[in-house]
Design a protein around this motif. Structure first.
Motif, PDB file in Angstrom:
ATOM      1  N   ILE A 135      48.748 -12.559   3.271  1.00 45.73           N
ATOM      2  CA  ILE A 135      48.633 -11.932   4.587  1.00 45.73           C
ATOM      3  C   ILE A 135      47.203 -11.747   5.048  1.00 45.73           C
ATOM      4  N   GLN A 136      46.252 -11.909   4.160  1.00 42.67           N
ATOM      5  CA  GLN A 136      44.866 -11.680   4.528  1.00 42.67           C
ATOM      6  C   GLN A 136      44.221 -12.980   4.995  1.00 42.67           C
ATOM      7  N   ASN A 137      43.936 -13.053   6.279  1.00 37.64           N
ATOM      8  CA  ASN A 137      43.343 -14.234   6.897  1.00 37.64           C
ATOM      9  C   ASN A 137      41.913 -14.415   6.376  1.00 37.64           C
ATOM     10  N   PRO A 138      41.657 -15.468   5.579  1.00 39.92           N
ATOM     11  CA  PRO A 138      40.321 -15.650   5.001  1.00 39.92           C
ATOM     12  C   PRO A 138      39.233 -15.933   6.036  1.00 39.92           C
ATOM     13  N   SER A 139      39.601 -16.277   7.264  1.00 43.53           N
ATOM     14  CA  SER A 139      38.582 -16.522   8.289  1.00 43.53           C
ATOM     15  C   SER A 139      38.018 -15.216   8.854  1.00 43.53           C
ATOM     16  N   ILE A 140      38.673 -14.094   8.559  1.00 42.77           N
ATOM     17  CA  ILE A 140      38.182 -12.778   8.987  1.00 42.77           C
ATOM     18  C   ILE A 140      37.264 -12.254   7.878  1.00 42.77           C
ATOM     19  N   PRO A 141      36.084 -11.770   8.221  1.00 36.22           N
ATOM     20  CA  PRO A 141      35.167 -11.271   7.188  1.00 36.22           C
ATOM     21  C   PRO A 141      35.824 -10.188   6.311  1.00 36.22           C
ATOM     22  N   GLU A 142      35.494 -10.236   5.017  1.00 35.33           N
ATOM     23  CA  GLU A 142      36.080  -9.308   4.046  1.00 35.33           C
ATOM     24  C   GLU A 142      35.880  -7.853   4.456  1.00 35.33           C
ATOM     25  N   THR A 179      59.742   3.315   1.710  1.00 33.64           N
ATOM     26  CA  THR A 179      61.177   3.616   1.756  1.00 33.64           C
ATOM     27  C   THR A 179      61.551   4.222   3.098  1.00 33.64           C
ATOM     28  N   GLY A 180      62.846   4.189   3.377  1.00 29.99           N
ATOM     29  CA  GLY A 180      63.361   4.890   4.549  1.00 29.99           C
ATOM     30  C   GLY A 180      63.439   4.091   5.822  1.00 29.99           C
ATOM     31  N   GLY A 181      63.169   2.823   5.784  1.00 34.98           N
ATOM     32  CA  GLY A 181      63.245   2.012   6.997  1.00 34.98           C
ATOM     33  C   GLY A 181      62.665   0.638   6.740  1.00 34.98           C
ATOM     34  N   VAL A 182      62.537  -0.141   7.785  1.00 32.91           N
ATOM     35  CA  VAL A 182      62.012  -1.497   7.650  1.00 32.91           C
ATOM     36  C   VAL A 182      60.499  -1.439   7.556  1.00 32.91           C
ATOM     37  N   HIS A 183      59.957  -2.123   6.554  1.00 36.89           N
ATOM     38  CA  HIS A 183      58.516  -2.182   6.362  1.00 36.89           C
ATOM     39  C   HIS A 183      58.016  -3.502   6.910  1.00 36.89           C
ATOM     40  N   ASP A 184      57.495  -3.452   8.106  1.00 38.71           N
ATOM     41  CA  ASP A 184      56.878  -4.626   8.696  1.00 38.71           C
ATOM     42  C   ASP A 184      55.657  -4.166   9.479  1.00 38.71           C
ATOM     43  N   ARG A 185      54.958  -5.069  10.050  1.00 42.19           N
ATOM     44  CA  ARG A 185      53.717  -4.708  10.745  1.00 42.19           C
ATOM     45  C   ARG A 185      53.964  -3.822  11.959  1.00 42.19           C
ATOM     46  N   SER A 186      55.154  -3.874  12.560  1.00 39.09           N
ATOM     47  CA  SER A 186      55.410  -3.014  13.712  1.00 39.09           C
ATOM     48  C   SER A 186      55.596  -1.562  13.304  1.00 39.09           C
ATOM     49  N   ASP A 187      55.735  -1.300  12.004  1.00 40.10           N
ATOM     50  CA  ASP A 187      55.862   0.069  11.497  1.00 40.10           C
ATOM     51  C   ASP A 187      54.495   0.685  11.219  1.00 40.10           C
ATOM     52  N   ILE A 188      53.447  -0.110  11.227  1.00 39.46           N
ATOM     53  CA  ILE A 188      52.113   0.356  10.832  1.00 39.46           C
ATOM     54  C   ILE A 188      51.185   0.376  12.042  1.00 39.46           C
ATOM     55  N   ALA A 189      50.467   1.489  12.200  1.00 36.17           N
ATOM     56  CA  ALA A 189      49.433   1.583  13.229  1.00 36.17           C
ATOM     57  C   ALA A 189      48.183   2.188  12.597  1.00 36.17           C
ATOM     58  N   PHE A 190      47.033   1.640  12.943  1.00 38.16           N
ATOM     59  CA  PHE A 190      45.756   2.160  12.475  1.00 38.16           C
ATOM     60  C   PHE A 190      45.144   3.042  13.552  1.00 38.16           C
ATOM     61  N   THR A 191      44.201   3.883  13.174  1.00 36.79           N
ATOM     62  CA  THR A 191      43.550   4.772  14.133  1.00 36.79           C
ATOM     63  C   THR A 191      42.561   3.992  14.997  1.00 36.79           C
ATOM     64  N   PRO A 192      42.228   4.541  16.167  1.00 36.94           N
ATOM     65  CA  PRO A 192      41.175   3.918  16.975  1.00 36.94           C
ATOM     66  C   PRO A 192      39.851   3.804  16.213  1.00 36.94           C
ATOM     67  N   ALA A 193      39.579   4.748  15.299  1.00 36.11           N
ATOM     68  CA  ALA A 193      38.351   4.672  14.498  1.00 36.11           C
ATOM     69  C   ALA A 193      38.365   3.435  13.593  1.00 36.11           C
ATOM     70  N   ALA A 194      39.538   3.060  13.070  1.00 36.02           N
ATOM     71  CA  ALA A 194      39.636   1.848  12.250  1.00 36.02           C
ATOM     72  C   ALA A 194      39.308   0.621  13.105  1.00 36.02           C
ATOM     73  N   ALA A 243      41.082  -7.976  17.739  1.00 35.46           N
ATOM     74  CA  ALA A 243      42.122  -8.761  18.419  1.00 35.46           C
ATOM     75  C   ALA A 243      42.852  -9.677  17.435  1.00 35.46           C
ATOM     76  N   GLU A 244      42.167 -10.131  16.381  1.00 35.13           N
ATOM     77  CA  GLU A 244      42.828 -10.971  15.373  1.00 35.13           C
ATOM     78  C   GLU A 244      43.921 -10.184  14.652  1.00 35.13           C
ATOM     79  N   PHE A 245      43.653  -8.907  14.373  1.00 34.53           N
ATOM     80  CA  PHE A 245      44.657  -8.058  13.732  1.00 34.53           C
ATOM     81  C   PHE A 245      45.783  -7.729  14.715  1.00 34.53           C
ATOM     82  N   GLU A 246      45.443  -7.524  15.970  1.00 31.01           N
ATOM     83  CA  GLU A 246      46.471  -7.254  16.989  1.00 31.01           C
ATOM     84  C   GLU A 246      47.389  -8.461  17.164  1.00 31.01           C
ATOM     85  N   LYS A 247      46.835  -9.663  17.108  1.00 30.21           N
ATOM     86  CA  LYS A 247      47.663 -10.880  17.189  1.00 30.21           C
ATOM     87  C   LYS A 247      48.656 -10.939  16.040  1.00 30.21           C
ATOM     88  N   ALA A 248      48.256 -10.398  14.878  1.00 30.94           N
ATOM     89  CA  ALA A 248      49.130 -10.390  13.695  1.00 30.94           C
ATOM     90  C   ALA A 248      50.156  -9.261  13.758  1.00 30.94           C
TER      91      ALA A 248
END
Length: 183
Positions: free
Chosen positions: A16-23, A136-151, A164-169
């Motif tokens: 899942i980690q796009n190698p073209s994005i800096p580490e 646990t407790g529901g479907v674990h996919d990217r639509s279940d995860i949100a990062f803070t504006p600081a991230a 935007a690369e992460f938003e596309k994913a």
């Protein structure tokens, strides 16, 4: 039952980690290495790729391997619980919208965070650390995860437009009420 056994030495890092994005930017979102142990039945999302065990009543289990000082930034899970158990090393777990609450976890210590609570973890040991991560407790996919504006701001500091690369994913940057720091 042989297809319900996971052998650690046979686990492969998730693709899942796009190698073209800096580490440095990937480190805001992911543990340095993620090893899927148990995946969701009937789900082909990248978080389940290559899981040797599939289907455990809606639970996923991943091993998060982090070098010293590394771990993902503040994020929440909207519908699922995330439970961490330290298998190796020492980790600091932070929670709340701004990460002001925190605890240091030692080997075999466990914390379980309910849906909606922002959380982050970081290896504070001197050697590579490993967390067992159960969702646990529901479907674990990217639509279940949100990062803070600081991230998002941390990612943009690596390279403008990179978030935007992460938003596309499928990742969002609207977790919690914490606002990004002014530059």
């Amino acid at each position: 039952m042989k297809d319900r056994i996971s052998r650690f030495k046979e686990l492969k890092p998730l693709p899942i980690q796009n190698p073209s994005i800096p580490e440095k930017a990937r480190d805001v979102v992911y543990a340095r290495k993620l090893l899927s142990v148990i995946g969701l039945d009937g789900d082909s999302s990248p978080i389940n790729a290559g899981a040797p065990i599939v289907g455990a009543a809606g639970m996923t289990m991943t091993l998060a391997v982090c070098p010293p000082g590394q771990g993902p930034g503040l994020h929440n899970h909207l519908r699922t619980y995330e439970t961490f158990t330290v298998l190796k090393g020492r980790f600091e777990v932070r929670w709340n919208d701004d990460g002001t609450e925190r605890a240091v976890l030692e080997q075999f210590d466990t914390i379980s965070l309910p849906p909606g609570i922002c959380r982050a973890f970081r290896n504070i040991g001197d050697e590579e650390g490993m967390l067992q991560v159960r969702i646990t407790g529901g479907v674990h996919d990217r639509s279940d995860i949100a990062f803070t504006p600081a991230a998002k701001q941390d990612i943009e500091a690596v390279r403008r437009g990179l978030a935007a690369e992460f938003e596309k994913a499928g990742f969002a940057f609207n977790a919690g009420g914490a606002q990004p720091k002014s530059s």
